[in-house]
Design a protein around this motif. Structure first.
Motif, PDB file in Angstrom:
ATOM      1  N   PHE A 184       3.682  -1.858   5.321  1.00  0.00           N
ATOM      2  CA  PHE A 184       2.338  -1.907   5.115  1.00  0.00           C
ATOM      3  C   PHE A 184       2.201  -0.691   4.011  1.00  0.00           C
ATOM      4  O   PHE A 184       1.608  -1.091   3.026  1.00  0.00           O
ATOM      5  CB  PHE A 184       1.480  -1.415   6.220  1.00  0.00           C
ATOM      6  CG  PHE A 184      -0.065  -1.662   5.623  1.00  0.00           C
ATOM      7  CD1 PHE A 184      -0.593  -3.038   5.674  1.00  0.00           C
ATOM      8  CD2 PHE A 184      -0.807  -0.584   5.624  1.00  0.00           C
ATOM      9  CE1 PHE A 184      -2.052  -2.785   5.385  1.00  0.00           C
ATOM     10  CE2 PHE A 184      -1.974  -0.594   5.103  1.00  0.00           C
ATOM     11  CZ  PHE A 184      -2.627  -1.913   5.250  1.00  0.00           C
ATOM     12  N   LEU A 195       4.887  -9.610   3.910  1.00  0.00           N
ATOM     13  CA  LEU A 195       4.292 -10.353   2.515  1.00  0.00           C
ATOM     14  C   LEU A 195       4.658 -12.137   2.671  1.00  0.00           C
ATOM     15  O   LEU A 195       4.651 -12.468   1.687  1.00  0.00           O
ATOM     16  CB  LEU A 195       4.959  -9.811   1.469  1.00  0.00           C
ATOM     17  CG  LEU A 195       4.732  -8.179   1.415  1.00  0.00           C
ATOM     18  CD1 LEU A 195       5.263  -7.506   0.329  1.00  0.00           C
ATOM     19  CD2 LEU A 195       3.170  -8.090   1.306  1.00  0.00           C
ATOM     20  N   ASP A 210       3.085 -14.391   4.010  1.00  0.00           N
ATOM     21  CA  ASP A 210       1.871 -15.217   3.993  1.00  0.00           C
ATOM     22  C   ASP A 210       1.383 -14.936   2.615  1.00  0.00           C
ATOM     23  O   ASP A 210       0.873 -13.551   2.300  1.00  0.00           O
ATOM     24  CB  ASP A 210       0.889 -15.010   4.946  1.00  0.00           C
ATOM     25  CG  ASP A 210      -0.460 -15.723   4.656  1.00  0.00           C
ATOM     26  OD1 ASP A 210      -1.056 -16.383   5.689  1.00  0.00           O
ATOM     27  OD2 ASP A 210      -0.840 -15.552   3.720  1.00  0.00           O
ATOM     28  N   ASN A 211       1.399 -15.653   1.576  1.00  0.00           N
ATOM     29  CA  ASN A 211       1.191 -15.457   0.225  1.00  0.00           C
ATOM     30  C   ASN A 211      -0.296 -14.774   0.162  1.00  0.00           C
ATOM     31  O   ASN A 211      -0.616 -14.206  -0.786  1.00  0.00           O
ATOM     32  CB  ASN A 211       1.341 -16.481  -0.822  1.00  0.00           C
ATOM     33  CG  ASN A 211       1.478 -16.073  -2.353  1.00  0.00           C
ATOM     34  OD1 ASN A 211       1.943 -15.159  -2.549  1.00  0.00           O
ATOM     35  ND2 ASN A 211       0.462 -16.847  -2.983  1.00  0.00           N
ATOM     36  N   ASP A 212      -1.326 -15.432   0.790  1.00  0.00           N
ATOM     37  CA  ASP A 212      -2.591 -14.869   0.494  1.00  0.00           C
ATOM     38  C   ASP A 212      -2.828 -13.508   1.108  1.00  0.00           C
ATOM     39  O   ASP A 212      -3.397 -12.848   0.397  1.00  0.00           O
ATOM     40  CB  ASP A 212      -3.611 -16.055   1.357  1.00  0.00           C
ATOM     41  CG  ASP A 212      -3.803 -17.122   0.755  1.00  0.00           C
ATOM     42  OD1 ASP A 212      -3.264 -17.273  -0.696  1.00  0.00           O
ATOM     43  OD2 ASP A 212      -4.590 -18.056   1.386  1.00  0.00           O
ATOM     44  N   ARG A 213      -2.281 -13.281   2.121  1.00  0.00           N
ATOM     45  CA  ARG A 213      -2.217 -11.996   2.582  1.00  0.00           C
ATOM     46  C   ARG A 213      -1.646 -10.976   1.744  1.00  0.00           C
ATOM     47  O   ARG A 213      -2.183  -9.844   1.560  1.00  0.00           O
ATOM     48  CB  ARG A 213      -1.583 -11.850   4.347  1.00  0.00           C
ATOM     49  CG  ARG A 213      -1.833 -10.347   4.502  1.00  0.00           C
ATOM     50  CD  ARG A 213      -1.331 -10.311   6.222  1.00  0.00           C
ATOM     51  NE  ARG A 213      -0.113 -10.533   6.394  1.00  0.00           N
ATOM     52  CZ  ARG A 213       0.525 -10.359   7.556  1.00  0.00           C
ATOM     53  NH1 ARG A 213      -0.184  -9.960   8.606  1.00  0.00           N
ATOM     54  NH2 ARG A 213       1.727 -10.185   7.804  1.00  0.00           N
ATOM     55  N   ALA A 214      -0.552 -11.501   1.480  1.00  0.00           N
ATOM     56  CA  ALA A 214       0.422 -10.627   0.501  1.00  0.00           C
ATOM     57  C   ALA A 214      -0.615 -10.120  -0.945  1.00  0.00           C
ATOM     58  O   ALA A 214      -0.394  -9.048  -1.147  1.00  0.00           O
ATOM     59  CB  ALA A 214       1.741 -11.428   0.031  1.00  0.00           C
ATOM     60  N   CYS A 215      -1.086 -11.223  -1.465  1.00  0.00           N
ATOM     61  CA  CYS A 215      -1.933 -11.075  -2.654  1.00  0.00           C
ATOM     62  C   CYS A 215      -3.128  -9.929  -2.231  1.00  0.00           C
ATOM     63  O   CYS A 215      -3.271  -9.079  -2.963  1.00  0.00           O
ATOM     64  CB  CYS A 215      -2.408 -12.441  -3.207  1.00  0.00           C
ATOM     65  SG  CYS A 215      -1.102 -13.248  -4.141  1.00  0.00           S
ATOM     66  N   ALA A 216      -3.685 -10.264  -1.334  1.00  0.00           N
ATOM     67  CA  ALA A 216      -4.751  -9.359  -0.661  1.00  0.00           C
ATOM     68  C   ALA A 216      -4.312  -7.779  -0.715  1.00  0.00           C
ATOM     69  O   ALA A 216      -5.065  -6.925  -1.023  1.00  0.00           O
ATOM     70  CB  ALA A 216      -5.492  -9.799   0.576  1.00  0.00           C
ATOM     71  N   VAL A 217      -3.253  -7.737   0.079  1.00  0.00           N
ATOM     72  CA  VAL A 217      -2.734  -6.406   0.265  1.00  0.00           C
ATOM     73  C   VAL A 217      -2.016  -5.666  -0.996  1.00  0.00           C
ATOM     74  O   VAL A 217      -2.364  -4.462  -1.202  1.00  0.00           O
ATOM     75  CB  VAL A 217      -1.582  -6.346   1.322  1.00  0.00           C
ATOM     76  CG1 VAL A 217      -1.062  -4.746   1.558  1.00  0.00           C
ATOM     77  CG2 VAL A 217      -2.211  -6.824   2.775  1.00  0.00           C
ATOM     78  N   HIS A 276      -1.486 -15.811  -7.423  1.00  0.00           N
ATOM     79  CA  HIS A 276      -2.820 -15.425  -6.782  1.00  0.00           C
ATOM     80  C   HIS A 276      -3.496 -16.526  -6.743  1.00  0.00           C
ATOM     81  O   HIS A 276      -3.518 -17.588  -7.804  1.00  0.00           O
ATOM     82  CB  HIS A 276      -3.422 -14.330  -7.479  1.00  0.00           C
ATOM     83  CG  HIS A 276      -4.699 -13.799  -6.748  1.00  0.00           C
ATOM     84  ND1 HIS A 276      -5.959 -14.715  -6.469  1.00  0.00           N
ATOM     85  CD2 HIS A 276      -5.025 -12.677  -6.042  1.00  0.00           C
ATOM     86  CE1 HIS A 276      -6.856 -14.044  -5.797  1.00  0.00           C
ATOM     87  NE2 HIS A 276      -6.111 -12.766  -5.425  1.00  0.00           N
TER      88      HIS A 276
END
Lengths: 558, 558
Positions: free
Chosen positions: B333, B380, B382-389, B420
């Protein structure tokens, strides 16, 4: 018998608590009496002969290997001191200090403050001896050497320790950080906070106030964990050598490396200050001296925080007075005290050329200057008193400056040499008072260190204020005196003081003088104009001498 | 309706008192919730459309005559902002600020603090809007842009106001000084003490944390009486323009000149920072950015006090762990958050090449690096979570650096671009993790800003500590993480932290990360190593922003 630093702290705890209260209330307070009669009679009477036993031989300190001997102090009262001092190898010394630093750091604030307070207490007890050393290096008169060199210097040292203590005490040793997480368990961290010193501290002293101007930096740095190099002026080594010896004794008794306070004397021919100041390990520099060298330090020793007390154009503005005689008597003392060699002595005295109002009616400009000249003349008419107040001129350069300045204006009162009853070779000179017009700015707006002052004829008080603002913004000032019986003008002086960041002494016509500043109550210099970038003492003087290093780890809620 | 500064102070007094308590106890505390749900739903939901209404047009502020228009911000999410801003004539602005300063000074600490607290309260209410501006200039993900750009930045601003208040409150407005004179009447002086600002304050912002790194300097200077020039990074002007607008509104409502907080935006082609920084009227400079420019400021802007937050080699040392999975999840993280573009992100991770002990037994060096790579990869996945983080990479230079660094070591985990869902042109890249030997110091001991980290193979933990000490003493560090299950080693880490003046996060394996720092509790950077010469926030951060100017006159005993 050795004592622990904790015992020292406990013994002086009450003094410390009173000092904390004093810097807050800023009322009069001191644990170190300025009255010589409060000291043991033997200590006072025996001081001159104890001083003589120090002459013409080496003065030794605990030090790392020394590379050479230096010395060459000459008393302004007219004889060689003949004392030699070790000059430690500076690289070896800095390495030794860095090695000693972690134990001093890890001892904690109470231990360090305890050691500092014990050093100060011992310095206080030997004030009569310090006075001899200060007198015969700075040239101060005996009373001033005792008060300013002894208890008043110790006051400023204690004040610095007090600010350091207060700043360190604001940092808790530990904390528990509990951050709520809604329905989940909170996040909990156990934290520790450590006071960590900046590094090696260099204190560069001057020849006129070797202890008063040095103790604040010495004690502020030492209390916050930094090893301190004392770099005395080549002409005034002994007072700091005596100070370093006391500090080393106390440090050693408390179980610390005595090198934490070390003397690095040098000579005019082979100065060490630039080398020391640019050493990457040196992170703090306290300096008292010329504007040129103070500015050089700020511009070049950028690895360090520099606290510089330099010079300025100390100013008096006369608008109107109740009692001109009382005012001129007050100014006569101010201008005579230590022959104008205080960083607080007034140099430019602005008076409207149309004269001033007094309780006894209007007086002309010439009436005012005549009254001032007469007051000085009368005050110094008794030669013994004159010699005691004037002291001796510290350096031949200052003596020569009196001659050099005679042509800068119309002589209102000429400087004359005086002969000291006990020391016939002493360099003693009364003040030179010159009259100039406002346009002769080059004359009065350069610092003329020594017993040289100017009465400046201005259009009116508004003009005086404007000139003072202009000169102080450009050149700085450590003191600002002003006289008026008009509340509106008094408020203008108050605004001027804020605009140029110079402390205002208003209507001093009694037993307090513009060039005196009392620890725990008066902030000496403000740090806000070109005469100084720091004040003795305030929070800013201590806050950047240490950093806080924390650690954190997961913990459990209470 | 206009309100007085005093009303503002009274309204926020309770918050201030709580903040004073918080910086002392250093427990968790904030008046500005980080949870978006605590803000009105409309404010949050409507923020993106309100942001769109700002695009492609001038953003106006109250300012002195402007000389030119600047702009050119590009969202790291892939579109031009198209906003233009006035660039005021800097000489005219500084003159106007100097004219406005006395009224701001004379208003006193309560009035100034009241205005600052009101500005912060209004900034807090518009956190969702600030978040949009921060996101589309810095590239931060939406959640981080909200928290770090909004409430956490406001926390740091309030913390600075609180330190300033505490420092100013230590100075009494008046004192009566009564010095006994034996049998004679005492000497009595009535004294006044004024807080006087240093002068014009310049706050030079960065592109990655335009509000978080700027609010401390802005509010510390403003609260202590100094006019503030905000000089945004050319790539992140909008968040500070919005901030300046709020500050100007509040200042004007309270009856002060709104120019006391002014924006001077510039462009990459015609930078203004050096000109502003060398202006003799500029007495305070807060800077966040590169070591080269921070060092230039310290060395050249010697007329000013410089508070510089630069960069260092943030470090993690792994000696032993309980649960390697928990540790690597925590580090995954840390390394992913905002693509390593935090000044607190770890760059060098020291691991013994013989491996480490864990609760489940010995694990090899390769086991450790594999676990870390896997944890990042999984985190990372999960692409949506990855992009958000991850957010987006702020500058093309940082994006290019990822490629440039690929050859510096053995690739443990390669960086890959991500797409994204909402912003297909966003610059999004996962972390690059490299393995190097301890000898490859040139690789890991230079700052590699962005999502680039090194696992450094060392002989053992003693070697790790020695290397970390050497690198941090030379290059600095803002964070130091360490893992051990051995109390003796933990104590060695604590000593290391003190020796290099870097804050230690020990055994972070849960919901707290080495790169997060909480206002009122954590000191961000220490100021004691080359990564920064100041801490956010401590007493040293505020104490030198003002001086105390006193006046004294004869008085009567009580």
């Amino acid at each position: 018998m050795t004592q622990s630093a904790q015992q020292m702290f406990d013994r002086h705890r009450k003094t410390l608590d009173q000092a904390v209260e004093a810097i807050s209330s800023r009322d009069f307070w001191t644990p170190y009496p300025e009255n010589m009669k409060k000291y043991p009679e033997d200590a006072v009477k025996g001081a001159p002969s104890r001083f003589e036993t120090l002459l013409n031989q080496p003065f030794t300190l605990k030090a790392v290997a020394s590379t050479r001997q230096v010395g060459g102090e000459v008393s302004p009262y007219g004889f060689d001191l003949g004392i030699t001092y070790d000059q430690p190898d500076s690289e070896a010394l800095i390495a030794a200090m860095q090695k000693a630093m972690p134990a001093w750091r890890d001892a904690g604030a109470e231990a360090r403050v305890g050691v500092c307070l014990e050093i100060l207490a011992r310095l206080n007890a030997m004030s009569p001896d310090i006075a001899q050393a200060v007198m015969h290096t700075s040239g101060q008169g005996p009373m001033m050497a005792f008060q300013a060199g002894g208890p008043h210097a110790q006051d400023r040292g204690l004040e610095a320790v007090t600010y350091a203590w207060q700043a360190m005490a604001q940092i808790p040793a530990t904390a528990k950080w509990v951050k709520p997480q809604g329905k989940h368990d909170p996040l909990v961290l156990d934290k520790r906070y450590h006071i960590v010193p900046r590094g090696v501290s260099l204190v560069v002293a001057c020849s006129t106030f070797p202890t008063w101007n040095t103790y604040p930096g010495l004690f502020a740095s030492l209390a916050t964990g930094n090893p301190v190099i004392l770099k005395p002026h080549p002409g005034a080594i002994l007072p700091l050598a005596m100070t370093a010896r006391v500090a080393q004794d106390v440090l050693e008794e408390a179980g610390f490396d005595p090198c934490l306070v070390s003397l690095v004397p040098d000579s005019v021919e082979a100065p060490m200050t630039k080398t020391l100041a640019l050493d990457p390990a040196v992170k703090l520099i306290d300096f008292t001296g010329s504007n040129a060298f103070g500015d050089w330090l700020v511009q070049n020793a950028t690895q360090a925080q520099v606290f510089a007390e330099k010079a300025g154009i100390n100013t008096v503005i006369i608008d109107s007075v109740d009692n001109l005689k009382a005012v001129t008597m007050n100014l006569a003392f101010s201008l005579s005290l230590y022959s104008g060699q205080m960083c607080t002595t007034s140099q430019a005295i602005y008076v409207p050329k149309s004269g001033i109002e007094t309780a006894e009616g209007h007086l002309s400009f010439d009436d005012v200057t005549a009254a001032l000249s007469k007051a000085i003349d009368k005050f110094l008419s008794d030669n013994d008193r004159a010699c005691a107040v004037l002291g001796a001129i510290q350096s031949p350069a200052t003596e020569a400056r009196i001659d050099e300045c005679r042509g800068l204006g119309e002589i209102l009162l000429d400087s004359e040499p005086r002969e000291h009853a006990q020391f016939p070779n002493a360099r003693i000179h009364t003040p030179l008072l010159l009259k100039v017009d406002a346009e002769q700015k080059a004359a009065y707006s350069e610092e003329r260190f020594g017993p040289i002052s100017f009465v400046v004829a201005t259009e009116d008080t508004r003009h005086s204020i404007d000139l003072a603002r202009e000169v102080i913004l450009e050149k700085g000032a450590i003191t600002l005196g002003a006289y008026t019986t008009d509340d509106t003008v008094a408020e203008q002086f108050e605004q001027l003081a804020m605009d140029v960041a110079a402390p205002l002494s208003l209507n001093m016509d009694g037993g307090v003088f513009v060039n005196q500043s009392a620890a725990f109550s008066d902030f000496h210099a403000t740090g806000g104009n070109p005469a100084a970038n720091a004040s003795l003492c305030d929070q800013a003087f201590v806050a950047s001498r240490f950093v806080v290093v924390q650690s954190r780890r997961h913990g459990q809620p209470d």
